[in-house]
Design a protein around this motif. Sequence first.
Motif, PDB file in Angstrom:
ATOM      1  N   VAL A 233       0.857  -1.178   0.000  1.00 18.11           N
ATOM      2  CA  VAL A 233       0.000   0.000   0.000  1.00 18.11           C
ATOM      3  C   VAL A 233       0.896   1.232   0.000  1.00 18.11           C
ATOM      4  N   PHE A 234       0.499   2.265  -0.762  1.00 17.86           N
ATOM      5  CA  PHE A 234       1.314   3.466  -0.902  1.00 17.86           C
ATOM      6  C   PHE A 234       0.477   4.724  -0.677  1.00 17.86           C
ATOM      7  N   PHE A 235       1.160   5.792  -0.300  1.00 17.59           N
ATOM      8  CA  PHE A 235       0.529   7.109  -0.217  1.00 17.59           C
ATOM      9  C   PHE A 235       1.623   8.158  -0.348  1.00 17.59           C
ATOM     10  N   GLY A 236       1.230   9.398  -0.659  1.00 14.72           N
ATOM     11  CA  GLY A 236       2.210  10.464  -0.791  1.00 14.72           C
ATOM     12  C   GLY A 236       1.558  11.793  -1.118  1.00 14.72           C
ATOM     13  N   ALA A 237       2.382  12.826  -1.215  1.00 17.83           N
ATOM     14  CA  ALA A 237       1.885  14.168  -1.532  1.00 17.83           C
ATOM     15  C   ALA A 237       3.019  14.981  -2.143  1.00 17.83           C
ATOM     16  N   GLY A 238       2.648  15.974  -2.952  1.00 12.42           N
ATOM     17  CA  GLY A 238       3.643  16.814  -3.583  1.00 12.42           C
ATOM     18  C   GLY A 238       3.172  18.256  -3.694  1.00 12.42           C
ATOM     19  N   ILE A 239       4.120  19.182  -3.628  1.00 10.93           N
ATOM     20  CA  ILE A 239       3.830  20.616  -3.733  1.00 10.93           C
ATOM     21  C   ILE A 239       4.712  21.221  -4.815  1.00 10.93           C
ATOM     22  N   ARG A 240       4.090  22.005  -5.695  1.00 12.34           N
ATOM     23  CA  ARG A 240       4.857  22.735  -6.701  1.00 12.34           C
ATOM     24  C   ARG A 240       4.638  24.226  -6.514  1.00 12.34           C
ATOM     25  N   LYS A 241       5.742  24.960  -6.374  1.00  7.69           N
ATOM     26  CA  LYS A 241       5.688  26.412  -6.176  1.00  7.69           C
ATOM     27  C   LYS A 241       6.745  27.046  -7.050  1.00  7.69           C
ATOM     28  N   TYR A 242       6.305  27.981  -7.909  1.00  9.02           N
ATOM     29  CA  TYR A 242       7.197  28.609  -8.858  1.00  9.02           C
ATOM     30  C   TYR A 242       7.880  27.533  -9.718  1.00  9.02           C
ATOM     31  N   ASN A 243       9.210  27.471  -9.712  1.00  6.64           N
ATOM     32  CA  ASN A 243       9.921  26.506 -10.558  1.00  6.64           C
ATOM     33  C   ASN A 243      10.307  25.229  -9.820  1.00  6.64           C
ATOM     34  N   PHE A 244       9.918  25.119  -8.553  1.00 10.24           N
ATOM     35  CA  PHE A 244      10.334  23.985  -7.738  1.00 10.24           C
ATOM     36  C   PHE A 244       9.157  23.060  -7.422  1.00 10.24           C
ATOM     37  N   GLU A 245       9.490  21.780  -7.297  1.00 13.59           N
ATOM     38  CA  GLU A 245       8.514  20.791  -6.874  1.00 13.59           C
ATOM     39  C   GLU A 245       9.184  19.831  -5.891  1.00 13.59           C
ATOM     40  N   ILE A 246       8.549  19.619  -4.754  1.00 11.74           N
ATOM     41  CA  ILE A 246       9.041  18.655  -3.776  1.00 11.74           C
ATOM     42  C   ILE A 246       7.932  17.655  -3.493  1.00 11.74           C
ATOM     43  N   ALA A 247       8.286  16.390  -3.412  1.00 14.04           N
ATOM     44  CA  ALA A 247       7.276  15.340  -3.249  1.00 14.04           C
ATOM     45  C   ALA A 247       7.818  14.236  -2.345  1.00 14.04           C
ATOM     46  N   TYR A 248       6.897  13.650  -1.579  1.00 17.20           N
ATOM     47  CA  TYR A 248       7.240  12.557  -0.668  1.00 17.20           C
ATOM     48  C   TYR A 248       6.209  11.445  -0.828  1.00 17.20           C
ATOM     49  N   ALA A 249       6.683  10.201  -0.745  1.00 19.11           N
ATOM     50  CA  ALA A 249       5.789   9.052  -0.781  1.00 19.11           C
ATOM     51  C   ALA A 249       6.324   7.972   0.150  1.00 19.11           C
ATOM     52  N   ALA A 250       5.420   7.118   0.606  1.00 14.39           N
ATOM     53  CA  ALA A 250       5.798   6.003   1.477  1.00 14.39           C
ATOM     54  C   ALA A 250       5.020   4.770   1.062  1.00 14.39           C
ATOM     55  N   GLY A 251       5.626   3.620   1.302  1.00 17.67           N
ATOM     56  CA  GLY A 251       4.967   2.352   1.015  1.00 17.67           C
ATOM     57  C   GLY A 251       5.115   1.420   2.201  1.00 17.67           C
ATOM     58  N   THR A 252       4.151   0.533   2.375  1.00 23.22           N
ATOM     59  CA  THR A 252       4.209  -0.428   3.470  1.00 23.22           C
ATOM     60  C   THR A 252       4.016  -1.834   2.918  1.00 23.22           C
ATOM     61  N   MET A 253       4.736  -2.773   3.517  1.00 23.91           N
ATOM     62  CA  MET A 253       4.604  -4.176   3.160  1.00 23.91           C
ATOM     63  C   MET A 253       4.606  -4.988   4.448  1.00 23.91           C
ATOM     64  N   SER A 254       3.591  -5.820   4.635  1.00 18.35           N
ATOM     65  CA  SER A 254       3.439  -6.570   5.870  1.00 18.35           C
ATOM     66  C   SER A 254       4.689  -7.393   6.161  1.00 18.35           C
TER      67      SER A 254
END
Length: 269
Positions: A233-254
């Motif tokens: 299962v995965f989830f994440g989020a990202g933000i783009r402002k002006y010329n930059f974009e930063i994003a984070y995601a995580a995954g889990t495995m039992s």
Amino acid sequence: MRRLILLVLCGFISYKAAGTGYPFPAGSRSVGMGNTSVTGTDLWSVVNNISGLAGLQAPACGIYYASYFGIKSLNKYNAAVAIPYRQLWTGINISRYGDENYNESFLGLGLAHKIRNVSLGLKADLFQLQITEEKNIHKVLISFGGQAELSKELSFGAYIYNMSQAKVRKDLEERLPTIMKLGILWKPSSKIVLSAETEKEIRYSINWKAGLEYTPVKGFRIWTGINTFPSRVFFGAGIRKYNFEIAYAAGTMSKAGSTHHLNLNYFFR
């Protein structure tokens, strides 16, 4: 020789467990959407499906970091740049996985071109396998991909990695993975993107993947996704402002634990 075989097998086992030791997936958006990357049109298409570079709107560069289960030797590092010349996009990426005892590196160069609603791409990766007390192994891997916009809302993607089925070494039967991916992407509204993908590595079972992207406000996106083999299962989020974009995601495995993915992209205009 036995040491070499054992270490190589460990590398492939790690791949099926955590996605390490191989060039893709790359980019937090793709990971957050359950590794559904074959229809992507962002900077990290240079790794996930080279044809997607033709969908970029501006030259870009970025760095990507992935941590698997808190084990330092499984960390993955990646850097990429995409530059257009007229209607042809060029993508370059370098990546590394492993530690001083066992590590794998990739240097990739790819080209992508869009004709009307169809994008095609071809890529070559120089792969290096380095193992303590063993001679370094170098291989050239060729990959090919395509995308088609069936409508404004629906698109299709396909990618085959390592078409030549290169062996790890001539005196070993173990081959580097040949992976085929097929996927679709649907945009039911301006704020929602749905993706589904199937991935087949010729030695393993099919991995079915699905992902969702939601954009509540301009410049901010939320992702979630699932895989079947192995179940994740995965989830994440990202933000783009002006010329930059930063994003984070995580995954889990039992039983195995969690993975963490972070990237920073810069767009030149």
